[in-house]
Motif scaffolding. Structure first.
Motif, PDB file in Angstrom:
ATOM      1  N   CYS A  85       0.840  -1.229  -0.154  1.00 26.03           N
ATOM      2  CA  CYS A  85       0.086  -0.050   0.008  1.00 26.03           C
ATOM      3  C   CYS A  85       1.069   1.109  -0.061  1.00 26.03           C
ATOM      4  N   GLY A  86       1.905   1.332   0.824  1.00 26.46           N
ATOM      5  CA  GLY A  86       2.847   2.533   0.838  1.00 26.46           C
ATOM      6  C   GLY A  86       3.278   2.682  -0.522  1.00 26.46           C
ATOM      7  N   GLU A  87       3.853   1.637  -1.203  1.00 25.36           N
ATOM      8  CA  GLU A  87       4.418   1.886  -2.458  1.00 25.36           C
ATOM      9  C   GLU A  87       3.525   2.347  -3.439  1.00 25.36           C
ATOM     10  N   ALA A  88       2.167   1.992  -3.344  1.00 27.28           N
ATOM     11  CA  ALA A  88       1.179   2.454  -4.327  1.00 27.28           C
ATOM     12  C   ALA A  88       0.923   3.832  -4.197  1.00 27.28           C
ATOM     13  N   VAL A  89       0.799   4.311  -2.851  1.00 22.47           N
ATOM     14  CA  VAL A  89       0.190   5.760  -2.518  1.00 22.47           C
ATOM     15  C   VAL A  89       1.539   6.814  -2.362  1.00 22.47           C
ATOM     16  N   LYS A  90       2.684   6.338  -2.147  1.00 28.64           N
ATOM     17  CA  LYS A  90       3.644   7.276  -1.817  1.00 28.64           C
ATOM     18  C   LYS A  90       3.873   8.249  -3.147  1.00 28.64           C
ATOM     19  N   VAL A  91       3.382   7.980  -4.280  1.00 29.25           N
ATOM     20  CA  VAL A  91       3.424   8.953  -5.521  1.00 29.25           C
ATOM     21  C   VAL A  91       2.684  10.067  -5.310  1.00 29.25           C
ATOM     22  N   ALA A  92       1.729  10.116  -4.486  1.00 32.92           N
ATOM     23  CA  ALA A  92       0.580  10.851  -4.217  1.00 32.92           C
ATOM     24  C   ALA A  92       1.174  12.316  -3.745  1.00 32.92           C
ATOM     25  N   ALA A  93       0.288  13.417  -4.064  1.00 29.07           N
ATOM     26  CA  ALA A  93       0.581  14.765  -3.205  1.00 29.07           C
ATOM     27  C   ALA A  93       0.439  14.800  -1.777  1.00 29.07           C
ATOM     28  N   GLN A  94      -0.690  13.866  -1.520  1.00 25.99           N
ATOM     29  CA  GLN A  94      -0.985  13.720  -0.053  1.00 25.99           C
ATOM     30  C   GLN A  94      -1.430  12.588  -0.144  1.00 25.99           C
ATOM     31  N   PRO A  95      -0.471  11.383   0.502  1.00 24.19           N
ATOM     32  CA  PRO A  95      -0.993  10.116   0.512  1.00 24.19           C
ATOM     33  C   PRO A  95      -1.305   9.709   1.986  1.00 24.19           C
ATOM     34  N   ARG A  96      -2.092   8.549   1.925  1.00 18.07           N
ATOM     35  CA  ARG A  96      -2.519   8.175   3.278  1.00 18.07           C
ATOM     36  C   ARG A  96      -2.643   6.693   3.072  1.00 18.07           C
ATOM     37  N   ILE A  97      -2.121   5.826   4.292  1.00 11.64           N
ATOM     38  CA  ILE A  97      -2.314   4.388   4.436  1.00 11.64           C
ATOM     39  C   ILE A  97      -3.305   4.191   5.358  1.00 11.64           C
ATOM     40  N   HIS A  98      -4.374   3.414   5.098  1.00 12.44           N
ATOM     41  CA  HIS A  98      -5.440   2.702   5.972  1.00 12.44           C
ATOM     42  C   HIS A  98      -5.338   1.528   6.280  1.00 12.44           C
ATOM     43  N   THR A  99      -4.943   1.184   7.622  1.00 10.55           N
ATOM     44  CA  THR A  99      -4.768  -0.197   7.875  1.00 10.55           C
ATOM     45  C   THR A  99      -5.890  -0.545   8.705  1.00 10.55           C
ATOM     46  N   PHE A 100      -6.058  -1.751   9.006  1.00  9.72           N
ATOM     47  CA  PHE A 100      -7.198  -2.316   9.858  1.00  9.72           C
ATOM     48  C   PHE A 100      -6.939  -3.600  10.531  1.00  9.72           C
ATOM     49  N   ILE A 101      -7.548  -4.052  11.524  1.00  9.81           N
ATOM     50  CA  ILE A 101      -7.650  -5.461  12.117  1.00  9.81           C
ATOM     51  C   ILE A 101      -8.864  -5.546  12.729  1.00  9.81           C
ATOM     52  N   ALA A 102      -9.500  -6.842  12.818  1.00 14.45           N
ATOM     53  CA  ALA A 102     -10.944  -6.826  13.572  1.00 14.45           C
ATOM     54  C   ALA A 102     -10.497  -6.905  15.178  1.00 14.45           C
ATOM     55  N   THR A 103     -11.682  -6.240  15.829  1.00 16.89           N
ATOM     56  CA  THR A 103     -11.433  -6.108  17.246  1.00 16.89           C
ATOM     57  C   THR A 103     -12.774  -6.698  17.862  1.00 16.89           C
ATOM     58  N   SER A 104     -13.818  -7.292  17.335  1.00 18.25           N
ATOM     59  CA  SER A 104     -14.890  -8.008  17.910  1.00 18.25           C
ATOM     60  C   SER A 104     -14.285  -9.418  18.617  1.00 18.25           C
ATOM     61  N   PRO A 105     -14.868  -9.877  19.505  1.00 19.14           N
ATOM     62  CA  PRO A 105     -14.640 -11.320  20.038  1.00 19.14           C
ATOM     63  C   PRO A 105     -14.780 -12.095  18.838  1.00 19.14           C
ATOM     64  N   ILE A 106     -15.937 -12.240  18.028  1.00 16.30           N
ATOM     65  CA  ILE A 106     -16.425 -13.128  17.283  1.00 16.30           C
ATOM     66  C   ILE A 106     -15.303 -13.054  15.937  1.00 16.30           C
ATOM     67  N   HIS A 107     -15.086 -11.824  15.636  1.00 16.24           N
ATOM     68  CA  HIS A 107     -13.755 -12.013  14.577  1.00 16.24           C
ATOM     69  C   HIS A 107     -12.262 -12.442  15.018  1.00 16.24           C
ATOM     70  N   MET A 108     -11.960 -12.040  16.189  1.00 14.95           N
ATOM     71  CA  MET A 108     -10.721 -12.307  16.766  1.00 14.95           C
ATOM     72  C   MET A 108     -10.692 -13.858  16.939  1.00 14.95           C
ATOM     73  N   GLU A 109     -11.719 -14.493  17.473  1.00 19.38           N
ATOM     74  CA  GLU A 109     -11.554 -15.955  17.781  1.00 19.38           C
ATOM     75  C   GLU A 109     -11.812 -16.750  16.534  1.00 19.38           C
ATOM     76  N   LYS A 110     -12.798 -16.459  15.847  1.00 23.06           N
ATOM     77  CA  LYS A 110     -13.331 -17.249  14.708  1.00 23.06           C
ATOM     78  C   LYS A 110     -12.628 -16.973  13.266  1.00 23.06           C
ATOM     79  N   LYS A 111     -12.187 -15.530  12.867  1.00 22.99           N
ATOM     80  CA  LYS A 111     -11.569 -15.388  11.787  1.00 22.99           C
ATOM     81  C   LYS A 111     -10.307 -15.019  12.052  1.00 22.99           C
ATOM     82  N   LEU A 112      -9.734 -14.326  12.843  1.00 23.70           N
ATOM     83  CA  LEU A 112      -8.248 -14.350  12.986  1.00 23.70           C
ATOM     84  C   LEU A 112      -7.472 -15.238  13.792  1.00 23.70           C
ATOM     85  N   ARG A 113      -8.201 -15.769  14.522  1.00 20.71           N
ATOM     86  CA  ARG A 113      -7.738 -16.883  15.631  1.00 20.71           C
ATOM     87  C   ARG A 113      -6.556 -16.347  16.471  1.00 20.71           C
TER      88      ARG A 113
END
Ligand code: KIV
Ligand code: ZN
Length: 513
Positions: A85-113
């Protein structure tokens, strides 16, 4: 008193693109991005660069082209995604990286383990990788709407310490209610110790039809960025609709202590562009951008509006861009006028050959249709782009369709398969059905037809019909489109376009799977 600014973050090209069959080419994204920039959108989320080479290229191309808006890419909280993502947006005049991870009990336990403490560590690491590229880093706690408040406070405090500048609190599954969601934003702002160092952002899905109401409730509780999409496009029931958020805040300035920087007269053109590119029609009674949104049917209403517009209208059609549907070109317009108008509507063709080919098409259309509107130009360019997509295997060469009362309709068609012309004829319940059967006899896609829709691009019986065909095969869903003044031809083009997309081997990851 000066109003605070409400940041508009458009995710039409990322979350919107996650709608079945709504994937966009690089050229599509460039056109949408230019329109969003013209509308003065603050942040444009252009895609998910780690999803595929194509997504990376599109995000990078948008990052290069757009100067006024911040260009953002999405990344899961792992090193490979964040660096891509950093490589793709770094050429922008104003770049932003948006990163995410799940925080709900169901996502942490069942999806992310993962254990909650591991999730915190991973999120902090992701922010640090992102900061190697830019200090404009956004963090999202996926499924925040179903997360534990204490845990959210812990993780958000840590990611702010690590350098996140914007904290997004998504209602990923559209589960919350307006009061509850507003309270969540207020509680986070009050309880996270370094809350005042960041902008609080919201991202609501529309599973219960509450995405806009939830977002507005959050704004009343201190959120200063809203993530939204044109026409409310997005995963499942979609995201909060940009046009509804912007116009609610603007129309109710008596209630809101903030306002956006959006040029609202660009809303309707943006809506039409996105609908045309993605093949997702806008329902006629959709707020702001639906064809009936400003139509007064009952005599009492018409009478009232004629006497005094504000008796039945809380905003004017012009203020959201309904009058921009103006006559632009005609049969006698020359190549220069054509080129200039394309530039004005945000279309930049890559070469002289592309311009010549588009101009030839324009002349053919102008022979059939006296007045050419901006919407016609967009449809024409979409078609031109479609024909240049790599791996395009099939093309329509000719079509004869016959329908007569009391007779069995039939269609005769010639398509080229990698340059070789193949004829076919079929009967059907109507000319469109017959044309699809004739095409299918040649291409044997064996795909399931999920949707067939026709929309008039402009008014008048000489309008072009824009057809969307949604096909599904082996779990893949694609939208094909075609436009023509003859709707049987438009339908055949749309079907062939969808089949070509099924033939193209594009593998993309969905960030949230
Ligand atoms: O709905 C969601 O949680 C998202 C995040 C990736 C922001 O789209
Ligand atoms: Zn989302």
């Amino acid at each position: 008193m000066a109003k605070e600014k409400l940041i508009i973050f458009d995710t039409t090209m990322r979350d919107g693109e996650q709608s079945p069959g709504a994937s966009m080419t690089k050229e599509d994204k460039l056109r949408i991005a230019r329109q969003l920039e013209r509308m003065r959108v603050d942040v444009i989320e252009a895609g998910f660069p780690a999803a595929s080479e194509g997504d990376f290229d599109s995000v990078q191309a948008v990052a290069r082209a757009i100067k006024e808006s911040t260009i953002c890419g999405l990344a899961r909280a792992n090193e490979k995604d964040v660096r891509r993502c950093g490589e793709a947006v770094k050429v922008a005049a104003q770049p932003r990286i948006h990163t995410f991870i799940a925080t709900s009990p169901i996502h942490m336990e069942k999806k992310l383990r993962m254990e909650p403490s591991q999730v915190i560590d991973q999120a902090v690491r992701a922010i640090k990788w992102a900061r190697d590229y830019t200090d404009n880093v956004e963090f999202s706690a996926e499924d925040a709407g179903r997360s534990d408040l204490d845990f959210l406070c812990r993780i958000l405090e840590q990611v702010i310490k690590a350098g996140a500048r914007t904290i997004n609190v998504p209602d990923t599954v559209g589960y919350t209610l307006p009061d509850q969601y507003g309270l969540l934003i207020r509680s986070l702002r009050e309880r996270v110790p370094n809350a005042d160092k960041v902008i609080w952002s919201v991202h609501c899905h529309n599973d219960l039809g509450l995405a806009v109401a939830n977002s507005l409730s959050a704004v009343q509780n201190g959120a200063r960025q809203v993530e939204c999409t044109i026409n409310g496009l997005g995963e499942r029931a979609g995201n909060a609709a940009l046009e509804e958020i912007v116009m609610a805040v603007r129309t109710r300035q008596d209630v809101f202590t903030c306002d956006t920087n959006i040029d609202a007269t660009q809303i309707v053109p943006a809506s039409k562009l996105v609908s045309g590119i993605t093949g997702y029609p806008v329902q006629p009674n959709k707020a702001i951008v639906g064809a009936n949104a400003f139509a007064h049917e009952s005599g009492i209403h018409q009478d009232g509006v004629l006497k005094h517009r504000e008796t039945y209208e809380i905003m004017s059609a012009e203020s959201v861009g309904w009058t921009t549907n103006r006559l632009t070109l005609g049969k006698l317009s020359g190549r220069n006028a054509f080129k200039t108008r394309l530039q004005e509507i945000g279309v930049e063709l890559e070469s002289e050959e592309a311009l010549n080919a588009a101009f030839k098409r324009f002349k053919e259309l102008a022979d059939k249709k006296r007045e050419i509107f901006d919407e016609d130009l967009h449809a024409l360019i979409s078609e031109e782009n479609l024909e240049h997509i790599e791996n395009e295997r099939y093309n329509l060469v000719s079509l004869t369709a016959h329908s007569e009362t009391g007779e069995q309709p039939y269609a005769r068609i010639v398509i080229s398969d990698n340059g070789k012309e193949l004829p076919s004829k079929s009967e059907g319940s109507g000319p469109v059905d017959a044309a699809f059967k004739a095409i299918e006899a040649l291409v044997t896609s064996k795909a399931e037809l999920l949707l067939y829709s026709v929309n008039a691009i402009t008014t008048g019986t000489d309008a072009q019909g824009e057809v969307t065909v949604r096909l599904s095969k082996d779990g893949r869903v694609v939208n094909g489109q075609g436009a023509d003044t003859d709707i049987v031809v438009a339908s055949a083009k749309a079907y062939i376009n969808a089949v070509n997309k099924l033939c193209a081997k594009t593998e993309r990851l969905n960030p949230q799977l």
